[in-house]
Enzyme design. Structure first.
Site, PDB file in Angstrom:
ATOM      1  CD  GLN A 111      -3.256   0.421   0.351  1.00 33.02           C
ATOM      2  OE1 GLN A 111      -3.649  -0.727   0.506  1.00 33.02           O
ATOM      3  NE2 GLN A 111      -3.818   1.245  -0.498  1.00 33.02           N
ATOM      4  CE  LYS A 126      -5.708  -4.037   2.825  1.00 27.30           C
ATOM      5  NZ  LYS A 126      -6.137  -3.516   1.517  1.00 27.30           N
ATOM      6  N   GLY A 165     -12.574   0.029   2.712  1.00 26.74           N
ATOM      7  CA  GLY A 165     -13.010  -1.356   2.524  1.00 26.74           C
ATOM      8  C   GLY A 165     -11.917  -2.218   1.905  1.00 26.74           C
ATOM      9  CG  ASP A 166      -8.960  -5.527   1.169  1.00 25.06           C
ATOM     10  OD1 ASP A 166      -8.497  -5.059   0.126  1.00 25.06           O
ATOM     11  OD2 ASP A 166      -8.665  -6.677   1.564  1.00 25.06           O
ATOM     12  CB  THR A 209     -10.789  -0.973  -7.429  1.00 21.75           C
ATOM     13  OG1 THR A 209     -10.796  -0.230  -6.211  1.00 21.75           O
ATOM     14  CG2 THR A 209      -9.522  -1.802  -7.495  1.00 21.75           C
ATOM     15  CG  ASN A 240     -15.815  -2.956  -5.081  1.00 19.27           C
ATOM     16  OD1 ASN A 240     -14.724  -2.486  -5.330  1.00 19.27           O
ATOM     17  ND2 ASN A 240     -16.921  -2.245  -5.165  1.00 19.27           N
ATOM     18  CB  SER A 376     -10.022   6.055  -0.783  1.00 14.47           C
ATOM     19  OG  SER A 376     -10.865   4.940  -0.682  1.00 14.47           O
TER      20      SER A 376
HETATM   21  P1  NDP Z   1     -14.709  -8.728  -2.374  1.00 11.70           P
HETATM   22  O1  NDP Z   1     -14.825  -9.326  -1.030  1.00 11.70           O
HETATM   23  O2  NDP Z   1     -15.772  -7.787  -2.854  1.00 11.70           O
HETATM   24  O3  NDP Z   1     -14.577  -9.871  -3.479  1.00 11.70           O
HETATM   25  C1  NDP Z   1     -13.571 -10.822  -3.455  1.00 11.70           C
HETATM   26  C2  NDP Z   1     -13.888 -11.880  -4.489  1.00 11.70           C
HETATM   27  O4  NDP Z   1     -12.818 -12.805  -4.556  1.00 11.70           O
HETATM   28  C3  NDP Z   1     -15.127 -12.671  -4.164  1.00 11.70           C
HETATM   29  O5  NDP Z   1     -15.750 -13.086  -5.364  1.00 11.70           O
HETATM   30  C4  NDP Z   1     -14.570 -13.868  -3.416  1.00 11.70           C
HETATM   31  O6  NDP Z   1     -15.377 -15.032  -3.486  1.00 11.70           O
HETATM   32  C5  NDP Z   1     -13.274 -14.089  -4.151  1.00 11.70           C
HETATM   33  N1  NDP Z   1     -12.274 -14.687  -3.239  1.00 11.70           N
HETATM   34  C6  NDP Z   1     -11.873 -14.203  -2.037  1.00 11.70           C
HETATM   35  N2  NDP Z   1     -10.977 -15.031  -1.470  1.00 11.70           N
HETATM   36  C7  NDP Z   1     -10.819 -16.031  -2.336  1.00 11.70           C
HETATM   37  C8  NDP Z   1     -10.028 -17.190  -2.339  1.00 11.70           C
HETATM   38  N3  NDP Z   1      -9.217 -17.478  -1.308  1.00 11.70           N
HETATM   39  N4  NDP Z   1     -10.120 -18.015  -3.419  1.00 11.70           N
HETATM   40  C9  NDP Z   1     -10.939 -17.724  -4.457  1.00 11.70           C
HETATM   41  N5  NDP Z   1     -11.713 -16.643  -4.508  1.00 11.70           N
HETATM   42  C10 NDP Z   1     -11.650 -15.812  -3.472  1.00 11.70           C
HETATM   43  O7  NDP Z   1     -13.274  -8.016  -2.416  1.00 11.70           O
HETATM   44  P2  NDP Z   1     -12.739  -6.910  -3.413  1.00 11.70           P
HETATM   45  O8  NDP Z   1     -13.319  -7.126  -4.763  1.00 11.70           O
HETATM   46  O9  NDP Z   1     -12.886  -5.600  -2.766  1.00 11.70           O
HETATM   47  O10 NDP Z   1     -11.186  -7.237  -3.424  1.00 11.70           O
HETATM   48  C11 NDP Z   1     -10.597  -8.178  -4.330  1.00 11.70           C
HETATM   49  C12 NDP Z   1      -9.093  -7.969  -4.374  1.00 11.70           C
HETATM   50  O11 NDP Z   1      -8.824  -6.622  -4.819  1.00 11.70           O
HETATM   51  C13 NDP Z   1      -8.333  -8.100  -3.045  1.00 11.70           C
HETATM   52  O12 NDP Z   1      -7.047  -8.586  -3.302  1.00 11.70           O
HETATM   53  C14 NDP Z   1      -8.260  -6.664  -2.561  1.00 11.70           C
HETATM   54  O13 NDP Z   1      -7.203  -6.490  -1.640  1.00 11.70           O
HETATM   55  C15 NDP Z   1      -7.989  -5.962  -3.868  1.00 11.70           C
HETATM   56  N6  NDP Z   1      -8.298  -4.541  -3.901  1.00 11.70           N
HETATM   57  C16 NDP Z   1      -9.546  -4.069  -3.615  1.00 11.70           C
HETATM   58  C17 NDP Z   1      -9.815  -2.722  -3.681  1.00 11.70           C
HETATM   59  C18 NDP Z   1     -11.181  -2.190  -3.497  1.00 11.70           C
HETATM   60  O14 NDP Z   1     -11.377  -0.984  -3.729  1.00 11.70           O
HETATM   61  N7  NDP Z   1     -12.168  -2.981  -3.099  1.00 11.70           N
HETATM   62  C19 NDP Z   1      -8.740  -1.746  -4.002  1.00 11.70           C
HETATM   63  C20 NDP Z   1      -7.489  -2.347  -4.377  1.00 11.70           C
HETATM   64  C21 NDP Z   1      -7.276  -3.695  -4.280  1.00 11.70           C
HETATM   65  P3  NDP Z   1     -16.697 -15.187  -2.572  1.00 11.70           P
HETATM   66  O15 NDP Z   1     -17.771 -14.391  -3.294  1.00 11.70           O
HETATM   67  O16 NDP Z   1     -16.941 -16.647  -2.538  1.00 11.70           O
HETATM   68  O17 NDP Z   1     -16.346 -14.594  -1.245  1.00 11.70           O
END
Ligand code: NDP
Length: 444
Positions: A111, A126, A165-166, A209, A240, A376
């Site tokens: 980050q 974080k 969020g994350d 994102t 997301n 953000s």
């Molecule tokens: P969400 O919780 O909205 O979505 C995560 C998605 O990934 C879900 O579909 C989830 O499945 C799947 N997932 C999570 N863990 C696993 C795993 N171990 N194996 C397979 N699938 C998995 O999170 P975000 O979309 O916000 O974040 C996704 C990634 O992007 C992360 O690495 C986060 O750190 C990064 N990120 C997010 C930002 C943001 O603004 N939100 C900004 C920058 C980076 P299920 O639906 O079954 O839970």
């Protein structure tokens, strides 16, 4: 032993059992080696790398809450305030059973550089907890969030540390956390981002994102005279980042054929039906296996496999280390030309190396997914001004940030003789600004 190697071995020795943290530190330090070698004497004297890899502060706390059966549950809460050289700590809160201090440190370290790359005044941090919001009632999620903030509020504030969020922390969780913070502190301030629109949130933050990922990918392709229209895209995840990456890819005329969650993945040769995906994930909070009910012609597969499909562009948007060496081999064999990371460190080190060696254009997460934190920071600006900007205004700023971010990392890579290596470019560009600020502020 070189200074970089010494620091890497010290990090491994001092932080046992934290492989993701080791991986993140190695990746960054290896790629800034060329800069460190040029300044080795002064960096060593100032212990610059030792200070860069050590968080300014690590906070761990107990989070007790009562479930719907009256049983007390206890989770661990974390906040790692990594580096405040260029602004208040900024970074998300992850709620997932896999969370531990090593995961939070890896994310916090990444980050620092990502936030630096946005060009905005935000330091890196974080946080998170091993709490799993899945399957919990709204009341249980609220009880957890209130307990979490009852401890964390002591360490955060609009000018000190602004979480967001994350994974597992969406609008609902941010709302509960914000309410509790306001109740305890008695102030209405922009202490969290990703807030709802009715109480200080920014338009386009939800989309940022995923949209940003497509803006930077399109800019990279444009710099090589290629358009994104008509390209076939594989996306992993259905959260997301994934949903809004799919939305923007479709708006730009690409065809996205996959999505996945933690239980399985879908292949829809006609292109993902975004309305169906949003209903399943954002409204029903259900499994992806339901997608077939909306699109009988699609395929649903249990487990992993999203990278086996033939595509031009791959966008990993789920979680860390989800794209392995064998996946990279399949992608290359199928003629992929771009891999851009929507998630944080979704590609393993071996897979990244393989992709780059085979001529794939690879955009690392700290650059490619920086649109979220950048927006953000725009939310923070609006909160300070007590104003709301329009969707178009925020989106336009986001596009501008991602476009200049691309040229910044592209130029940094060229300057040090690594043209086209955006991992090196991103790490060097992010590092130079942080180091400049750290040096100016003395030994603190
Ligand atoms: P969400 O919780 O909205 O979505 C995560 C998605 O990934 C879900 O579909 C989830 O499945 C799947 N997932 C999570 N863990 C696993 C795993 N171990 N194996 C397979 N699938 C998995 O999170 P975000 O979309 O916000 O974040 C996704 C990634 O992007 C992360 O690495 C986060 O750190 C990064 N990120 C997010 C930002 C943001 O603004 N939100 C900004 C920058 C980076 P299920 O639906 O079954 O839970």
């Amino acid at each position: 032993m070189s200074y970089v190697d010494e620091v890497i071995s010290e990090v491994i020795r001092k932080n046992p059992g934290e492989p993701e943290f080791h991986q993140a530190v190695k990746e960054v330090l290896e790629s800034i080696r060329v800069v460190v070698e040029k300044n080795e004497e002064s960096y060593r004297r100032d212990a610059l790398l030792e200070r860069l890899v050590a968080p300014e502060r690590e906070i761990k706390f107990r989070v007790p809450w009562v479930d719907d059966k009256g049983q007390v549950q206890v989770n661990s809460g974390y906040r790692v305030q990594y580096n405040s050289a260029i602004g208040p700590y900024k970074g998300g809160i992850r709620l997932h059973p896999s969370v531990n201090i090593g995961i939070i440190k890896f994310l916090g370290f990444e980050q620092v550089f990502k936030n630096s790359l946005t060009g905005l005044p935000i330091g890196g941090g974080k946080g998170g907890s091993d709490f799993d919001p899945k399957g919990k009632s709204d009341r249980e999620v609220m009880a957890f969030c209130q307990s979490f903030i009852t401890e964390l509020y002591k360490y955060i504030g609009q000018d000190t540390d602004v979480p967001a969020g994350d994974i597992g922390t969406g609008a609902r969780e941010i709302g509960y956390m914000y309410g509790q913070y306001k109740r305890i502190r008695g102030v209405f301030e922009g202490v969290l981002t990703g807030k709802g629109l009715s109480y200080g949130g920014s338009l386009a933050r939800r989309e940022a994102t995923g949209y940003g990922l497509l803006y930077i990918t399109a800019e990279m392709l444009k710099s090589r005279g290629i358009g994104i229209e008509g390209k076939t895209v594989a996306v992993s995840g259905a959260g997301n980042v994934a949903i809004y990456a799919i939305e923007k890819a479709q708006q730009l005329g690409a065809k996205v054929v996959t999505a996945s969650d933690s239980t399985g993945w879908v292949y829809d040769p006609d292109g993902i039906d975004l309305a169906a995906l949003k209903e399943i994930k954002e409204v029903k909070r259900a499994r992806l296996s339901e997608y077939k009910n909306y699109r009988p012609s699609s395929e649903y597969h249990e487990g992993r496999g999203v990278w086996s499909v033939k595509v031009d562009i791959a966008l990993p948007c789920a979680t860390q280390n989800e794209l392995h060496l064998e996946d990279a081999k399949m992608l290359v064999a199928n003629g992929v030309t771009v891999v851009a990371e929507g998630a944080n460190m979704p590609t393993t080190a071996e897979a990244t190396e393989y992709l780059q060696k085979n001529g794939v254009l690879f955009l690392p997460g700290k650059a490619a997914n920086a649109g979220g934190v950048a927006t953000s920071a725009l939310e923070m600006s609006q909160n300070s001004e007590r104003l709301h900007w329009s969707f178009e205004e925020v989106d336009e700023k986001l596009k501008g940030i991602m476009t200049s971010l691309f040229h910044n990392i592209d130029n940094a890579a060229k300057k040090y003789g690594f043209e086209g290596n955006y991992v090196v470019g991103a790490n060097i560009a992010g590092f130079e600004k942080v180091v400049d600020a750290m040096t100016a502020q003395g030994i603190v």
